[in-house]
Structure formats: structure tokens, C-alpha cells
Scaffold this active site. Structure first.
Site, PDB file in Angstrom:
ATOM      1  N   ASP A   1       0.837  -1.203   0.000  1.00 14.84           N
ATOM      2  CA  ASP A   1       0.000   0.000   0.000  1.00 14.84           C
ATOM      3  C   ASP A   1       0.865   1.243   0.000  1.00 14.84           C
ATOM      4  O   ASP A   1       1.932   1.273   0.630  1.00 14.84           O
ATOM      5  CB  ASP A   1      -0.909   0.007   1.230  1.00 14.84           C
ATOM      6  CG  ASP A   1      -2.148   0.852   1.015  1.00 14.84           C
ATOM      7  OD1 ASP A   1      -2.191   1.587   0.018  1.00 14.84           O
ATOM      8  OD2 ASP A   1      -3.072   0.764   1.834  1.00 14.84           O
TER       9      ASP A   1
ATOM     10  N   LYS B   1      -7.302   8.743  10.294  1.00 19.66           N
ATOM     11  CA  LYS B   1      -6.726   8.226   9.050  1.00 19.66           C
ATOM     12  C   LYS B   1      -7.540   8.601   7.821  1.00 19.66           C
ATOM     13  O   LYS B   1      -7.004   9.129   6.834  1.00 19.66           O
ATOM     14  CB  LYS B   1      -6.584   6.695   9.131  1.00 19.66           C
ATOM     15  CG  LYS B   1      -6.060   6.095   7.829  1.00 19.66           C
ATOM     16  CD  LYS B   1      -5.951   4.580   7.895  1.00 19.66           C
ATOM     17  CE  LYS B   1      -5.501   4.031   6.549  1.00 19.66           C
ATOM     18  NZ  LYS B   1      -5.386   2.558   6.547  1.00 19.66           N
TER      19      LYS B   1
ATOM     20  N   ASP C   1      -3.992   2.892  -5.243  1.00 23.80           N
ATOM     21  CA  ASP C   1      -2.572   2.981  -4.885  1.00 23.80           C
ATOM     22  C   ASP C   1      -2.109   1.770  -4.077  1.00 23.80           C
ATOM     23  O   ASP C   1      -1.029   1.785  -3.494  1.00 23.80           O
ATOM     24  CB  ASP C   1      -2.304   4.260  -4.094  1.00 23.80           C
ATOM     25  CG  ASP C   1      -3.036   4.288  -2.757  1.00 23.80           C
ATOM     26  OD1 ASP C   1      -4.075   3.616  -2.650  1.00 23.80           O
ATOM     27  OD2 ASP C   1      -2.577   4.967  -1.831  1.00 23.80           O
TER      28      ASP C   1
END
Length: 1215
Positions: free
Chosen positions: A916, A985, A1144
């Protein structure tokens, strides 16, 4: 025994009976002989023969019924005669002996007479029904013929000169053939009419924008041609042409479309009518116009003189003859007829071969290595043989030709009690009646729309004829079955139904040619075949001579919604059920199954179609275990077609767009088609590579999930609870009726309403989550023992997505855990270590520890890992505490199998390992701005330990919180101990993608509600406080990226003020345009309710400045993100790796993680070694500031100044 069965054998007996009947019936002897006698040849049509047969049956029954009445009146003796003749007639045609006939006759006579009369009555009713059906068919046929005769074909011309010519030629037709008239007409210069008529549109090329009514007109004509209603299309064209206001909407492509239809039928007179209108509108014929005329001449085998004059006029118009065969899309038959006509005038003419230009190669410096010739390159192959892949192709072909697929539901199988069986029987009976009612309603709706079209209006008639009535009825019954108990928005239902019709009508049927080409293509992918030279799938497909799929014109959103609304109303009218299902003691009447009600959703009143509670209860009791999906909504059973153009790739027969967009939007498609094909090769090949990854279902994980799903769910683990666990409305004093009590204060009433609304919202969300999980798990169970593929396309920013919406690897933790690679790979020397590291990453622990430390931590936990793998539901359940519990469990099982293998390095692993990005958006901003401090926070600079930007932001927020708590801020004091990485987050990750403070507050609120120890009364206040502190922390930590964001935002604001939407080109050459415009609203009136269709993609509207400027920074970063993924995917494919991505987050086999990591880093550096911002500035200046007509505009001047001041990064950057 029916009269038809004994009629032939008893012919003589029948004649003996006739004299006793009414005298007038004697004349029908011939009819009886024709029906029941020996078959005879006839010149009558089948319809006429059926009609005679039905009339004969009906008249015979009249005769026999009259005879029965006579026999009943005359007594037993006559009945005895009947009894003697009838039983023996089928066998021998004679009579029984008299002795047998007499015995027992007296007692049986009355009963036999009654049975005869009853049988004859039944047969007569049957014949009456057949007679009525026949009369109905005849009446419809007569009405259709009469309707077509009423359609106007002769044009009404506004030019007096052309009108007089038309009248003269019509009167002189015997001496002046229509072909000659056309040749003379072509020599006429286009009429430039004065006044309002002069506003006729000029010639528009293929890149023209057809908006609103023009789009609707074009789609109407297209549907008329597809459904065989060419006279209707011509009639509407004539009607619009005859009115100056409506004629402004007509374009050359519309005239050409109707002309091509007449050319295919060889109807030259009607084609000439269209040419008259074309000239009358001030338009000049183009290649397609001449192609239609010459094709029609070829079909009619006309003389060479007329064809020569036509070709001569075409040359005078500056059009090349070769262009008819190279620039006009024609089918094989059309091309042959065109060539036949041309060769009649020019016998030696040879059509030019389609230009075979050398393969175009992408010239981007970033893709140079990808397309370099290298005989040593070894692209990955599938693990399946050619024969297996061909079998899978045939299975997928059957699925797509059926358009839908039915799978078994995974919901718990109910006991087959009497109630369940009775409910299923009741449902079957209702559906049978609904089918009949739906057929009737559809026919009546078509008749109504046909009459509207006859008046020249753009009705829905041709759209309703696109699919067979059987398909439409099946689609509507599926919609009724899937409707949730709380109902669905009528606008949403209408849009979905309209889209389903549009998608199904696009189904191509080139099966034989496709099968041959696909079989050759599979030689590149199969494990047991070889190809001469290694190449990419797209290159292989193009080398096989792939025929470009026809580009489909999208329907306007208003048409999609109007068609869907009409179908929804048909369903409402047809679906009725006995009132006894709702109230057993009520009178036997029919009541609607669907009700149209109004409700408030997000402070807006919307119309909802809601099923009757009795019907919902019936469905629940029946507990049927099937789900139906569109074939394009499920994974493919064979490798997808390679992408070769913006509208060719993925599914075998169902056209799919490379770039998904809002229905009705064309701006993205136009940009892609205008783009040189080679510029799109990177995107096309990456989409093909992602779709060629073969998948399979992780059966062990699926079994565990199903066990929880069919119990009571487990929301903590992402398994939704059933509706029975949803919160119920309050009872007692807090019940909704409690609001009516006089002693309840207004504040209490408001609180009760809020609580009720909250519970209803939770119930709706639970229902939605449950349905989503049901679809996913049912498809997983259906594909459990299959290999399947997920075709991909991209959004307007270039981010890739699987086409299958219900079952893919982009979903939640649960969805990802259900999937693994179908093709395994040995772990090798380092694969097991990467499995262990990946497992620790999934727990959310050791985020700031080195890879070696994470591997050692996994070794320490090996006992828990093995326990989780062996006893996931009965052991210590360590896996349930992970951030991604289901993926962690799947990884535990893989690690357990690997460590227990005799040789772990030889263990073949199918498990996908993820790598990641560290807040990928911030990584791109830091690289663009050469922001050293920001780059260090997101792991772009060398470091002994990995950095975690989310933890850093949480620590900075904690510093601010502690300062405020010391100053007595109550909410800061309440948050002590609750500010962690998980809370901030999502907000940190999405700030760079344009999330607002409002959106960030909702994200934080959701995280706080998941913390059981946090006082829920403070959630709202705490989320407001935290989102403010998160934004402050990011601004302090990443100050270097703010200048880039401001520059992008200001540039977009000024561009939108010039009246344009923001456009740019990615580093790989993919054109991007932001689809944000001011809303254009279309009102669809009538029916259940008026619907307002709002669209923000109408390019005729001004750009939405707010959305354009707010969307540009995140969308630009997304386009860089997708460029990096495409580069990584192509280079991994060239190295023989299996590679897929979730934006991503990159996936591959454990054995190949190190190679993928190296490729990922190399391509990120190569991407940002390009002068990305300067290239963007140059493109925007050329696109928006180079037009001399607007160069003096104040907005353009400001835009030029802004674009020239490209932000410069700080000097602290080093690579």
C-alpha cells in the site's frame, strides 16, 4: 372425448344429424368437410386457413348443440342412437350392434346427455375465445396498415423553387424517373433561405455536440431504424422539417440516417424526398449521403447514366470516390451494393483497400521501454490449456446471449412447511397472471405511443419496441422481485429500468466471426500454445484483423428516465393481487401490489414506489432462493476482449465504454475519439492486463462467512445482520402515536421524531448492507469452483475499476478476503517472509517498525496464527482483533499451509500480497513540490524505519488537544485517550482529494461512534473539534504542498470564468475533462408524478465554477496516481508478474513482491522526473489562452498570468 377427435370418423353420422337442425345450417356442409375431412391443398394464406378452421369449428358446435337439444326433447330412443355411434366412431367409423346399444341405455341417457351438453358448452367457449383472439389480431393488423398509410412521406418544403420542382417531378414521374430527378437535384446549390429559415444548422462533423433535443431526435431515429419503423422516422423528419422552429434541430446526420434506411430497402422515391428536404434545409450532401443514394441505385440496378451524373456531382462537391469505401462505415452487403452501382458507371473501378498503416507506437518517454522490440521478453500466460479456454469462451457466450443469469441465493433454506409451499404456489399463480397483464399493458402503451408518434411527436414507441415483450416482462418481474420493503425512489427506478433497456439493445450478434478470432487470440494466453513473436494482447487482437465495433450514440438522460418511468407505470398498473392476501375476510377484489407514496429523504420530498406489506410478507414466507443479475454485472467466465479503442473491449457481445461517465455525457468520449490512437495505448494495455488476471474463490473463508451470515450476522466483522435485528420503532409512551398525547411537550415530540427517524435510517442502512452482502456471497458461492475474470474500465480521471459491481477486489475487507489468484506461484526463498509481513500489516500493528521486526513479530505470534487457521470460530480468535480481520484470517490459513509444507519454498501460493502507498496523494504533492519535510513523512526519502503520516497527524492533534484541555476546553478534556491513528486516518487520506470540513467531520463522527467507551452524547461536538485540529495539523506539517493546491484551484477558477471546463492531459497522454456544469433540468410530466431530471454534464450549460475549482486539485492528483499505476502494471506485465491494483494498493504473488516494489519505486521516480507542472501550464496556456478572439478578455489575461507563475518547490528536496 372432444368433438374434434371423433369428428372425422363420424362424418357420415354427422351428415345424418344435420337435417334435424335448423334449415339454415345445411349450407355449411362444405365448411365442415374442409375442416374435418381429408386435407386439401389451398392457396389461402396460413392466417386465412386458421380463420376458416376456427369459423368451421364454431359453426359445427352450433349444429351439434342444436341436435343435442332436439335429442333431449325427443326421448331416450334418440339418445340411444347417439350412444351407439359415438364410442365406436374413432376406431372404425361404424355403429355398434343393436344388441349392445340397447343394453343399459335407459339409465345412462340423462347423465350422458348432460355430459354431452357440458362438453359442447366448454368447446364452444374455447372456440369463442379463439375467435376473439383472431379478430383482435386481424383488427391490429388492419390498424397497423391504416396507421402506416397515415404517416406522411411527402415533404413540406419551405423553398418555393424546390417545392415547385418536387410537384412537377411528381406529376411527370412516368417520363422522369426518380433516379434522374435525384441527379438533377444534386446539382442544385443548397438553398440559403431568408428569415427564420436561414437558421438551419451548418454541416456538423463527427465531433459536433448534440445536446438536449438534438440528442433525443438522433436516438429516436436510431431506434426507429433498429426496430424496423423507418416510415415513422421519415414521418417525424418531415414533421420537424416543415416547421421552421423544429427544423433548426435537424442535422445532416439525421437526414443521412433516414436516407440510409431507405437505401437498405431500395426505396428511391422516399430517399429522394429526404434529399429534397436536405437541400431545403441549406445543407450540402456528404459522403454518407452519396453512399446511401448509390447503394440504393445498386439495389435497383439502375442505368449507368444516372449513376455517372451522381458521381460527377460528388466530384464537383470536392468528395473523393475512394472515400465512400474508406471513410463511410458500411456493412458487407451495403459495401457490395455500393460497389455494384459504381462499377456500372466505371467498370474498371477497384475499391481501395483499407489503409494498412504501420502499427502506431506510443511516443511517450515514459512508455518507450514498454513498446520496445525485445524477443527475449516473456509475457505471463494463463495456467489453462487452449481447449479449456475455448470451452470457457462458449460458456460466457451463452451467458451474454441470455442477457441475464440466475444464481442460487445463500440465505438459509427454510423448512418446506405447508405455509412455505402455499406461499410459493400463490406467488407462481400471481406471476402467471401478472405476465398476462403486463403483456396487455405493454401492448396498450405501445398503441398509445404509436398514435403520439403519428402526430409527429417524439414518443417512446420505437424505444418500447427495442426489446421483445417477453424480455420486457421478465425485466419488470425481476424489478418487482428485487424491490425492498421500504420502497425505492421512482426517479431511481425509472433511471435503472431505462438504462437496462439501453444496455440490452446494444447487444451485438457477430458470434461466428468473434468465435474464430477469439480462438486465434487465445494462442497468446493458453499454457499449451506458442506464438511466433511475443506481443501484448491488444497487438495480437489487432493483428488478427479486428473489426471495429460500431460506436453507439448515448441516449439523453431525459429519454432514459422517461422510458423507465413508462415501464414502471406499466408495472404498477399490471401488478395486482387479491385483497384476501392483505385481509382474509375482505371482499374478493384486486388491489395494487405497488403503491406510489411521497416521503422525505434528506429534507426533500420524493416519490416512492412501495410494495404492499402483504406482498412483502408473501415473499418472505415463500423464501425463494434465486437471484437474477444482468450478464454484464457478474464476472466473466473467460478472458475479456482486449481493449483496442475507447468503445471496444471487455465483454464479448455487450459494448462497454473504456471511460465510464454519467449517462448522456459525451464530452469524455469525444475527447478520446479525437485523441490519436497511439496516445491511448498505455491506458488500453493496462486495462487489458488488469482484466486478464484470473481469480478464484477462497472456499474456506466463504464457508465461515456464510455460517455467520445465516446466523445473525456479525457487524463487528463486516457481516451484516438480517432485517430481524434492525431496531424497531419505539413502543409505549415513546411510540410514534405518543406525539399525539396532550401532555407531551414540543421538545419531547421533536426528540421522539428524531429517534424514530434515526431508527428508520439504521433499518434502511442494514437492509442495504444485507442486500449488498447477499449479492456478493451468492455470486461467490455460484463461482466457487470456477475460474473467472474481472474486466476493467476507468473513470474520467483515469482511475481503474472492475466492471462487475457486486463481486470484485475493490470492496471491503470481507470482499477482498473472498478472492485469491487462480494461478499459483511457488513461494521461493522469500515468499514466506512476505506472507508474514503482510499478515502483520493487516493487523494494523507495528506500523513504524522495520520489515525484519514485523517478520520476527509474526514468528512470535505463530501459535496464535496457527490457532486462528485451525480453529477460527472456536479457538482464541486472535484474527478478530486485526484491522482487516477476514484478510488476516485468510493470510493465517495461507501461512499455516506454507509452514506445514514439506518444503515451504516449493509451496504454490495463490494468496495476493498487498503493498500500500503511504497516503499516496500526499506523496504526489510532496514530489511535485519537492517538499523534503512532507516527503519524509510519506516514505519518499530513505529512512531506517518506515514513517506513518497518520500517526504523526494524530500525535500533532494530541498536542493541540492537550493545550486546549489545560485551558479548560471541555470537549478537549473528554477526548483524552481517544485520539488515535484510526480516528484521523480517513480524513488525512482524503484531504488531498478534496474532502471538505463537513465531509471530514462525518468521517470522524463515524469513527467515534465505533468506540464503545466514548460518550456518545459528545460525538457531534467532538467531531467538529477534531476535524478543525486535523486540518490545522496538515497545514502545519505540509506547508510546501499548499502553494500547489492554491495554484491549481486558482487556475481552475479562472478557466471556468472564461466559459470552459477544465481540461488537461495526463503524463501518459490520456485526455481529461471535468464534467461539472451548472445543472440543466428537464421536467417529465404526466403519469404517477412529474419527475425533474437534473444533469450537471450538459456542456451547453456554463461550467460550475465552485465544483471546477474544488475538483481540479484532487482530480489532477488522481490522474497522476493512475499514471503511476499504469506504468507499474505494464512493467510488471513485461516482467511476467501477476499484477492487480486497488488504486494505490498493488497486489501480486508473495514470491514477486520484491520485484513489484522495485518497479513501483522506479516508475514513481520516472514519473516525477518529468516537468509535470510546467507541462500542465503549457497545455493550459495553449488550450485556453491562445485564441485571438478571447485574448483581450480580463479573465484570460489573469489566467495567463497565473499559469505562467508555476509554483517552485523548496530547496530542501533531494532524491
Amino acid at each position: 372425448m372432444s368433438a374434434v377427435r371423433w369428428g372425422r370418423g363420424a362424418a357420415g353420422f354427422g351428415r345424418a344429424l344435420w337435417p334435424a337442425g335448423p334449415p339454415g345450417l345445411l349450407a355449411e356442409e362444405g365448411a365442415l368437410g374442409g375442416v374435418w375431412g381429408r386435407k386439401r391443398s389451398s392457396t389461402a394464406s396460413p392466417c386465412e386457413q386458421d380463420r376458416r378452421k376456427d369459423w368451421g369449428h364454431a359453426e359445427l358446435l352450433e349444429v351439434l348443440k342444436a341436435r343435442v337439444r332436439q335429442l333431449q326433447a325427443e326421448g331416450v330412443a334418440e339418445v340411444t342412437v347417439k350412444r351407439v355411434a359415438v364410442p365406436r366412431a374413432p376406431e372404425a367409423g361404424g355403429a355398434q350392434p343393436a344388441r349392445q346399444a340397447k343394453a343399459g341405455a335407459e339409465g345412462a341417457a340423462p347423465a350422458l346427455s348432460s355430459r354431452w351438453a357440458q362438453k359442447l358448452d366448454n368447446d364452444q367457449r374455447l372456440m369463442e375465445k379463439r375467435k376473439q383472439r383472431l379478430e383482435g389480431k386481424l383488427q391490429k393488423h388492419v390498424e397497423k396498415v391504416a396507421w402506416q398509410k397515415q404517416l406522411r412521406l411527402e415533404p413540406r418544403l419551405l423553398s418555393r423553387k424546390l417545392a415547385s420542382q418536387l410537384q412537377h417531378w411528381e406529376q411527370g414521374t412516368p417520363r422522369s424517373p426518380w433516379e434522374e430527378q435525384l441527379a438533377q437535384l444534386l446539382q442544385e446549390a443548397p438553398q440559403r433561405l431568408g428569415g427564420k429559415a436561414a437558421a438551419a444548422p451548418a454541416v456538423r462533423g463527427p465531433e459536433s455536440r448534440l445536446e438536449g433535443q438534438q440528442q433525443r431526435l438522433l436516438s429516436f431515429f436510431e431506434c426507429c431504424l433498429l426496430t424496423g419503423h423507418l416510415p415513422l422516422a421519415h414521418h417525424v423528419l418531415v414533421t420537424h422539417h416543415s416547421k421552421s422552429q423544429q427544423r433548426r434541430l435537424l442535422t445532416l446526420s439525421m437526414y443521412n440516417m433516414v436516407m440510409l434506411g431507405w437505401a437498405r430497402q431500395g426505396s428511391f422515391k422516399e430517399l429522394t424526398y429526404v434529399f429534397f428536404m436536405l437541400k431545403d434545409a441549406g445543407l450540402a450532401p456528404d459522403l454518407r449521403s452519396y453512399a446511401a443514394a448509390l447503394q440504393c441505385m445498386g439495389r435497383l440496378d439502375q442505368d449507368a447514366g444516372t449513376i455517372r451524373r451522381c458521381l460527377k456531382q460528388m466530384a464537383q462537391d470536392g468528395l473523393q470516390l475512394q472515400g465512400l469505401f474508406t471513410a463511410v462505415p458500411l456493412g458487407a452487403e451495403e459495401r457490395a451494393e455500393l460497389l455494384r452501382a459504381v462499377r456500372k458507371a466505371k467498370p474498371s473501378f477497384t475499391p481501395p483497400r483499407l489503409p494498412v498503416s504501420p502499427p502506431q507506437v506510443n511516443t511517450s518517454p515514459l512508455l518507450r521501454d514498454i513498446y520496445a522490440k525485445d524477443p527475449a521478453v516473456s509475457y505471463p500466460r494463463l495456467h489453462l490449456s487452449l481447449k479449456e479456454l475455448q470451452g470457457l469462451f462458449r460458456r460466457q457466450l451463452r451467458v451474454e446471449m441470455a442477457t441475464t443469469i440466475t444464481v442460487e441465493s445463500v440465505e438459509k433454506v427454510p423448512l418446506l412447511t405447508k405455509e412455505v409451499l402455499h406461499a410459493r404456489k400463490t406467488l407462481a399463480g400471481l406471476r402467471s397472471r401478472w405476465k398476462t397483464a403486463l403483456y396487455q399493458e405493454l401492448q396498450e402503451t405501445k398503441e398509445s405511443e404509436a398514435h403520439a408518434a403519428q402526430e409527429g411527436r417524439l414518443s417512446l414507441f420505437p424505444y418500447l419496441c427495442l426489446l421483445s415483450e417477453k424480455e420486457v416482462v421478465g425485466m419488470l418481474l425481476q424489478t418487482l422481485q428485487a424491490l425492498p420493503a421500504q420502497g425505492e425512489s421512482l426517479l431511481f427506478l425509472a433511471h435503472e429500468l431505462g438504462l437496462r433497456v439501453f444496455k440490452r439493445k446494444q447487444l451485438r450478434n457477430e458470434v461466428q466471426e468473434l468465435e474464430q478470432r477469439y480462438s486465434e487470440y487465445l494462442h497468446l494466453l493458453a499454457s499449451d500454445t506458442q506464438v511466433e513473436e511475443p506481443c501484448l494482447p491488444r497487438q495480437r487482437w489487432e493483428a488478427l484483423g479486428e473489426t471495429e465495433a460500431p460506436h453507439e450514440q448515448p441516449w439523453p438522460t431525459s429519454v432514459v428516465v422517461q422510458l423507465g418511468k413508462q415501464l414502471a407505470e406499466v408495472l404498477v398498473r399490471a401488478a395486482r393481487m387479491p385483497s384476501s392476501l392483505a385481509a382474509p375476510r375482505s371482499p374478493a377484489t384486486l388491489i395494487p401490489v405497488l403503491y406510489h407514496v411521497y416521503s422525505f429523504r434528506s429534507f426533500r420530498q420524493i416519490g416512492i414506489l412501495k410494495p404492499h406489506p402483504a406482498f412483502t410478507q408473501l415473499l418472505e414466507t415463500a423464501a425463494e432462493r434465486t437471484l437474477t443479475f444482468e450478464s454484464t454485472d457478474v464476472p466473466m467466465l473467460c478472458p475479456p476482449l482486449p481493449w483496442t479503442s475507447p468503445h471496444s473491449g471487455a465483454f464479448l457481445l455487450s459494448p462497454t465504454k473504456m471511460m465510464r461517465s454519467v449517462e448522456g455525457s459525451q464530452q469524455h468520449q469525444l475527447l478520446l475519439e479525437r485523441c490519436p490512437p497511439a496516445e491511448l495505448h498505455g491506458a488500453l494495455d493496462a486495462l487489458t492486463q488488469l482484466g486478464n488476471c484470473a481469480w478464484r474463490v477462497n472456499g474456506r473463508v466463504l464457508d465461515l462467512v456464510l455460517e455467520l451470515f445465516n446466523d445473525k450476522g456479525c457487524p463487528r466483522l463486516g457481516v451484516p445482520a438480517p432485517p430481524s435485528e434492525a431496531p424497531r420503532p419505539p413502543e409505549g409512551r415513546q411510540a410514534p402515536k405518543g406525539c399525539l398525547l396532550p401532555e407531551v411537550s414540543p421538545a419531547e415530540k421533536a426528540e421522539m421524531r428524531r429517534e424514530l427517524a434515526r431508527r428508520l435510517k439504521v433499518a434502511r442502512e442494514m437492509q442495504s448492507l444485507r442486500a449488498d452482502a447477499l449479492y456478493r456471497l451468492s455470486l461467490a458461492q455460484h463461482l466457487r469452483h470456477c475460474v473467472f475474470w474481472l474486466p476493467h474500465n476507468m473513470d474520467f480521471r483515469g482511475r481503474t475499476y472492475p466492471c462487475s459491481p457486486h463481486f470484485n477486489h475493490l470492496g471491503s475487507d470481507l470482499a477482498r478476503a473472498l478472492l485469491e489468484f487462480a494461478q499459483g506461484r511457488p513461494l521461493g526463498p522469500h515468499g514466506l517472509n512476505w506472507l508474514k509481513i503482510h499478515l502483520v500489516n493487516l493487523t494494523g500493528l507495528k506500523k513504524r517498525e522495520s520489515l525484519e521486526a514485523r517478520r520476527d513479530y509474526a514468528d512470535e505470534l505463530m501459535e496464535d496464527i496457527l490457532d486462528s487457521a485451525d480453529r477460527p470460530m472456536t479457538g482464541r480468535k486472535w484474527w478478530m482483533e486485526a484491522d482487516e480481520p477476514w484478510q488476516a484470517l485468510a493470510c493465517c490459513m495461507e501461512v499455516a499451509r506454507a509452514v506445514r509444507a514439506p518444503d515451504p519454498t516449493a509451496y504454490v501460493s495463490h494468496f495476493p500480497v498487498h503493498q500500500d502507498g503511504s497516503c499516496n496523494g500526499l506523496q504526489h504533492y510532496a514530489a511535485l513540490g519537492r517538499d523534503g519535510a512532507g516527503a519524509a513523512s510519506v516514505n519518499l526519502l530513505p529512512s531506517d524505519l518506515p514513517q506513518d503520516v497518520y500517526s504523526e497527524v494524530a500525535a500533532q492533534v494530541e498536542v493541540f488537544r492537550r493545550q486546549d484541555a489545560e485551558q479548560g476546553v471541555r470537549v478537549a478534556q473528554m477526548l483524552e485517550g481517544f485520539i488515535g491513528r484510526k480516528v484521523v486516518k480517513q480524513t488525512v487520506m482524503t484531504v488531498v482529494y478534496g474532502v471538505t470540513r463537513y465531509g471530514g467531520r462525518l468521517q470522524i463522527e463515524k469513527r467515534l461512534r465505533e468506540i464503545h467507551d466514548f460518550p456518545q452524547d459528545f460525538v457531534w461536538e467532538a467531531s467538529h473539534y477534531l476535524v478543525r485540529q486535523v486540518f490545522n495539523s496538515l497545514q502545519e506539517m505540509f506547508s510546501g504542498t499548499r502553494s500547489i493546491q492554491r495554484w491549481l484551484t486558482e487556475s481552475a477558477r479562472l478557466i471556468s470564468h472564461t466559459g470552459s471546463a477544465v481540461e488537461w492531459v495526463t503524463p501518459l497522454g490520456i485526455p481529461i475533462v471535468q464534467p461539472y456544469h451548472r445543472d440543466s433540468k428537464v421536467m417529465i410530466k404526466g403519469g404517477l408524478q412529474s419527475l425533474t431530471v437534473s444533469s450537471s454534464v450538459d456542456t451547453s450549460q456554463k461550467p460550475n465554477t465552485l465544483k471546477q475549482k474544488n475538483g481540479f486539485p484532487p482530480n489532477f492528483i488522481h490522474s497522476l496516481d493512475s499514471s503511476h499505476m499504469i506504468l507499474t502494471a505494464l512493467h510488471c506485465y513485461r516482467k511476467g508478474l501477476t499484477f492487480v491494483s486497488v488504486h494505490d494498493c498493488f497486489w501480486t504473488h508473495a514470491a514477486d513482491v520484491a520485484v513489484m516494489n522495485q518497479v513501483c519505486r522506479e516508475q514513481f521516480v520516472r514519473l516525477h522526473s518529468q516537468p509535470i507542472l510546467h507541462n500542465l501550464s503549457r497545455f493550459l496556456i495553449k488550450r485556453f489562452c491562445s485564441d485571438p478572439r478571447t485574448s483581450k478578455s480580463v479573465w484570460v489575461s489573469r489566467l495567463m498570468d497565473t499559469l505562467l507563475s508555476v509554483p517552485k518547490g523548496p530547496s530542501t528536496w533531494s532524491r
